[in-house]
Write a protein that holds these residues in place. Structure first.
Motif, PDB file in Angstrom:
ATOM      1  N   LEU A 404      -6.329  -8.230  11.803  1.00 33.73           N
ATOM      2  CA  LEU A 404      -5.109  -7.967  12.012  1.00 33.73           C
ATOM      3  C   LEU A 404      -5.095  -7.235   9.953  1.00 33.73           C
ATOM      4  O   LEU A 404      -4.092  -6.105  10.592  1.00 33.73           O
ATOM      5  CB  LEU A 404      -5.119  -9.701  11.580  1.00 33.73           C
ATOM      6  N   SER A 405      -5.679  -7.563   9.118  1.00 33.33           N
ATOM      7  CA  SER A 405      -5.005  -6.653   8.149  1.00 33.33           C
ATOM      8  C   SER A 405      -5.390  -5.954   8.436  1.00 33.33           C
ATOM      9  O   SER A 405      -4.155  -4.596   8.343  1.00 33.33           O
ATOM     10  CB  SER A 405      -5.815  -7.602   6.985  1.00 33.33           C
ATOM     11  N   ALA A 406      -5.813  -4.851   8.595  1.00 27.77           N
ATOM     12  CA  ALA A 406      -6.328  -3.700   9.204  1.00 27.77           C
ATOM     13  C   ALA A 406      -5.525  -2.995  10.110  1.00 27.77           C
ATOM     14  O   ALA A 406      -5.240  -2.010   9.603  1.00 27.77           O
ATOM     15  CB  ALA A 406      -7.805  -3.051   9.215  1.00 27.77           C
ATOM     16  N   ILE A 407      -5.543  -3.414  11.245  1.00 25.17           N
ATOM     17  CA  ILE A 407      -4.512  -3.135  11.809  1.00 25.17           C
ATOM     18  C   ILE A 407      -3.054  -3.026  11.459  1.00 25.17           C
ATOM     19  O   ILE A 407      -2.323  -2.016  11.497  1.00 25.17           O
ATOM     20  CB  ILE A 407      -4.101  -3.637  13.898  1.00 25.17           C
ATOM     21  N   THR A 408      -2.746  -4.276  10.403  1.00 25.93           N
ATOM     22  CA  THR A 408      -1.061  -3.743  10.387  1.00 25.93           C
ATOM     23  C   THR A 408      -0.886  -2.911   8.982  1.00 25.93           C
ATOM     24  O   THR A 408       0.317  -2.904   9.174  1.00 25.93           O
ATOM     25  CB  THR A 408      -1.074  -5.096  10.093  1.00 25.93           C
TER      26      THR A 408
END
Length: 414
Positions: A404-408
């Motif tokens: 989630l951190s990478a995608i956001t």
């Protein structure tokens, strides 16, 4: 409609309201069989009823509730710290190659689930990041992760009603995961031979200091000393999370890579647990950590649901149903054609496929409940009850937070 009528609760009244929500949920779960059958958590039941009542009054006179956010955030951080404090590397090693394979499958599914969510959200004219709310943020992450990330989405990405939407998706996933897991596993049973050990024994699976995964309702006795020691560990984790979060904001605030405070709390728990046990030979009282973690999650969810503003997502009902229905079909296909085959196409693999459905749309308790429904009928699966709780208690949250951190942080999605 008359002027808005806002009730502001300080920390004391917030705690009182949350406990009332939990007690109402407990009574309803005990008395309504379908709620217990699908393992709907007590805070979710009580919290959704409270949210519906607030919605009704809001439509009448603009009524809404504001709670003490600091108290809610504190319980959220304690819950994620408890996951880290439960991650004993020595215990994780006992899972071996099957644990690595199953963890890799879950990681791959998290990525696929988010790609599907983002793609469908874009096709339906919604902001792309909304697809994460209908993806692993809520369906793999559950209510705790949904509420935690929902606050980030509202404050940092301007997606209004993200917490409300997240709670709705997580609740749908919890019910759907409970409905899907059993039938999937039973269908796969037709393709396997049930081993003799599964037919002839009912002994429980034990790992490390007698962690009996097949008895989730077993009472856990803690002492005053262990409670104080555990609270000290939580305090260290929360202080570390606060420091690291502020440090990152101060020195890397211009970066798009977002690491929420609760991820730091989880990571701090991992470090504290394993440094103390390996280098200082300190014994961590797991039962106390579990109790405080469960209490923190229950209170956090009760507070989050109590302050839901359901009127903010009424226009998203149809797109939400479309995306979640596709995610449910994806889950079944992944469990049957990937999990079952990669894990060996045997009895244990079939039980793991049922548990995986609890991961993909639900939570670890749903996964365990799915497996129990199968093993109660066909016999125990030691491998499944070793792997699933360990992945659910530790790896899935780390992987989900990382993805989630990478995608956001991707600029074209913001």
């Amino acid at each position: 409609m008359s002027e808005n009528f806002v009730v502001v609760l300080n920390s004391y009244y917030t705690l009182i309201a949350a406990t009332v929500v939990l007690l109402v949920g407990r009574v309803l779960v005990k008395r309504i069989a379908v709620l217990a059958k699908f393992n709907i958590p007590e805070p979710v039941v009580g919290g959704l009823i409270a949210a519906l009542l607030v919605l009704i009054f809001h439509q009448i006179n603009g009524f809404s509730i504001q709670i003490e956010k600091g108290l809610q955030d504190g319980f959220m951080l304690m819950f994620f710290a408890s996951i880290g404090l439960s991650a004993d590397f020595k215990r994780l090693k006992s899972g071996g190659l099957p644990l690595v394979l199953f963890t890799s499958i879950v990681a791959g599914f998290i990525v696929v689930q988010n790609i599907v969510g983002i793609s469908l959200a874009s096709l339906l004219g919604l902001p792309p990041l909304t697809g994460l709310i209908t993806g692993s943020m809520t369906l793999v992450g559950g209510h705790g992760t949904a509420a935690g990330w929902g606050q980030i989405f509202e404050s940092d990405f301007g997606i209004q009603g993200a917490v409300v939407l997240g709670m709705a998706c997580a609740t749908f996933g919890l019910v759907c995961g409970g409905l899907i897991g059993g039938p999937v596993a039973r269908r796969l049973m037709k393709k396997v031979t049930i081993p003799e050990h599964a037919q002839n024994t009912t002994e429980s699976v034990e790992v490390g200091p007698k962690i009996v995964f097949e008895q989730p309702q077993q009472q856990r006795i803690i002492t005053a000393d262990s409670a104080v020691e555990t609270l000290a560990l939580f305090a260290i984790c929360l202080a570390s999370a606060s420091f690291l979060s502020n440090f990152m904001a101060e020195h890397f605030g211009d970066s798009n890579f977002v690491i929420p405070t609760f991820v730091w709390a989880l990571a701090s728990g991992v470090v504290v647990r394993n440094v103390l046990t390996k280098f200082f030979k300190v014994t961590i009282f797991d039962r106390s950590v579990d109790v405080f973690g469960n209490v923190s999650l229950s209170l956090f969810l009760a507070m989050a649901l109590l302050s839901l503003e359901l009127w903010m997502i009424k226009d998203l009902a149809i797109p939400l149903i479309v995306i979640l229905s596709v995610q449910a079909v994806l889950l079944v296909l992944f469990a049957v054609f990937v999990v079952f085959r990669v894990m060996g196409k045997d009895y244990d693999a079939a039980v793991l496929a049922g548990g995986f459905c609890g991961f993909g749309m639900g939570a670890t308790p749903t996964a365990v409940a799915n497996m129990q429904a199968v093993t109660d009928r066909f016999g125990p699966s030691h491998k499944a009850f070793l792997i699933v709780p360990m992945v659910g208690a530790f790896f899935v949250d780390i992987i989900n937070a990382t993805v989630l951190s990478a995608i956001t942080s991707l600029p074209f999605l913001n």
